[in-house]
Design an enzyme around this catalytic site. Structure first.
Site, PDB file in Angstrom:
ATOM      1  CB  CYS A 119      -3.284   0.279  -2.403  1.00  0.00           C
ATOM      2  SG  CYS A 119      -3.470   2.005  -2.900  1.00  0.00           S
ATOM      3  CG  ASP A 173      -1.857   1.182   1.299  1.00  0.00           C
ATOM      4  OD1 ASP A 173      -2.494   1.471   0.273  1.00  0.00           O
ATOM      5  OD2 ASP A 173      -1.941   1.844   2.343  1.00  0.00           O
ATOM      6  CB  SER A 174       0.239   4.815  -0.440  1.00  0.00           C
ATOM      7  OG  SER A 174      -0.909   4.894   0.391  1.00  0.00           O
ATOM      8  CG  HIS A 225      -4.738   5.000   4.526  1.00  0.00           C
ATOM      9  ND1 HIS A 225      -4.243   4.451   3.376  1.00  0.00           N
ATOM     10  CD2 HIS A 225      -3.668   5.521   5.194  1.00  0.00           C
ATOM     11  CE1 HIS A 225      -2.928   4.636   3.326  1.00  0.00           C
ATOM     12  NE2 HIS A 225      -2.553   5.283   4.416  1.00  0.00           N
ATOM     13  CB  CYS A 240      -9.519   4.467   1.007  1.00  0.00           C
ATOM     14  SG  CYS A 240      -7.828   4.942   1.454  1.00  0.00           S
ATOM     15  CD  GLU A 256       0.310   6.685   6.098  1.00  0.00           C
ATOM     16  OE1 GLU A 256       1.441   6.577   6.601  1.00  0.00           O
ATOM     17  OE2 GLU A 256      -0.257   5.741   5.508  1.00  0.00           O
TER      18      GLU A 256
HETATM   19  N1  DGL Z   1      -4.784   3.193   1.118  1.00  0.00           N
HETATM   20  C1  DGL Z   1      -4.849   3.530  -0.237  1.00  0.00           C
HETATM   21  C2  DGL Z   1      -6.129   3.170  -0.915  1.00  0.00           C
HETATM   22  O1  DGL Z   1      -6.726   2.178  -0.532  1.00  0.00           O
HETATM   23  C3  DGL Z   1      -4.208   4.794  -0.715  1.00  0.00           C
HETATM   24  C4  DGL Z   1      -4.340   6.001   0.136  1.00  0.00           C
HETATM   25  C5  DGL Z   1      -3.454   7.110  -0.419  1.00  0.00           C
HETATM   26  O2  DGL Z   1      -2.238   6.884  -0.459  1.00  0.00           O
HETATM   27  O3  DGL Z   1      -3.979   8.146  -0.822  1.00  0.00           O
HETATM   28  O4  DGL Z   1      -6.553   3.801  -1.848  1.00  0.00           O
END
Ligand code: DGL
Length: 276
Positions: free
Chosen positions: A78, A15-16, A191, A189, A157
């Site tokens: 992600c 993931d990011s 996150h 997402c 984050e």
């Molecule tokens: N967690 C990621 C997603 O599911 C990316 C969040 C990001 O880096 O903007 O899209």
């Protein structure tokens, strides 16, 4: 030609940043025998405000890096990458690749009672239309509302997942959903499940909040079993490696709090140099 993968090899996830840990947590719960390697590209988070081309370039670097760990399955933990880069990753990787959009959309389609599904995601995921298309296919009678919530990513984050700040941000993004017949909110997402409490507080107790991570872990289990790739029980415990591309101490603090377990290590890696 794809070479047969080794069932004792690890599963790779990326993931990011910390978001994909929501998928790792479900993998650890449902596939406790599997070794894992998790990569968070913390040097370049967020992905969700970038173009599809840039996201795909980053994704291919992460995939290549994890391939050097001899992984047997790549889980794209992600949504932004799953929305833009799945075909490129499938074409580039010599192993199966699993994204999060299809399992998440299936889970939301199974949950709605014919009302409106609100999908929340990064601006890039929402602009891609990937969830809207999957939900329209899987729940043709449901109405779909799509909403970008970019500030949720830096909050996750930063580890600011409880209290007034995330609640106010969620209120600003989502309060109008209370008046629009939404019965299911899909966290599009990885996150966002870190902020699930704040989101649930705002949308109210009658709305189901669906996280695709459980469905993704279930899909991974089925994929490994149907391909003869589940790790055999050899009496040894599973190993879990964690990699990130910047600020490993901060990553470790948020990750341990979220996973509820100590990480064996957090290794700093440079994706420009491919190999582990
Ligand atoms: N967690 C990621 C997603 O599911 C990316 C969040 C990001 O880096 O903007 O899209």
């Amino acid at each position: 030609m794809r070479s047969p993968a080794n069932p004792s090899a690890p599963i790779g996830l990326f993931d990011s940043g910390v978001g994909g840990l929501t998928v790792l947590r479900e993998i650890l719960a449902r596939l406790p025998r599997e070794h894992t390697v998790y990569l968070g590209d913390t040097a370049r988070v967020p992905y969700g405000t970038r173009s599809g081309e840039v996201v795909t370039r980053y994704a291919l670097q992460s995939g290549k890096h994890l391939a050097a760990h001899q992984i047997k399955l790549l889980i794209v933990a992600c949504n932004t990458v799953s929305a833009h880069s799945l075909p490129a990753l499938v074409g580039a990787m010599p192993i199966p690749v699993l994204g999060v959009i299809e399992p998440g959309a299936r889970a939301a389609a199974a949950r709605t009672r014919g009302g409106t599904i609100a999908v929340l995601g990064t601006p890039s995921t929402i602009a891609s239309g990937a969830y809207q298309a999957a939900l329209q296919r899987l729940a043709p009678t449901a109405k779909v509302v799509a909403r970008a919530c970019p500030l949720f990513v830096p909050l996750a984050e930063e580890g600011w997942v409880d209290g007034e700040v995330p609640r106010l941000v969620a209120e600003r993004y989502l309060s109008d959903l209370r008046r629009s017949g939404v019965d299911t909110v899909l966290l599009g997402c990885t996150h966002y499940p870190l902020l699930a409490r704040a989101i649930a507080q705002v949308v109210g107790p009658d709305v189901a909040v669906v996280d695709g991570a459980v469905a993704t872990a279930q899909a991974a289990l089925e994929l490994l079993e149907s391909n003869g790739l589940a790790r055999p029980d050899d009496g040894t415990t599973a190993r879990h490696r964690t990699l990130c591309t910047d600020l490993p101490d901060r990553f470790r603090a948020v990750a341990e709090r979220f996973l509820g377990r100590q990480l064996e290590s957090v290794e700093l890696v440079d994706l420009a140099f491919g190999a582990p």
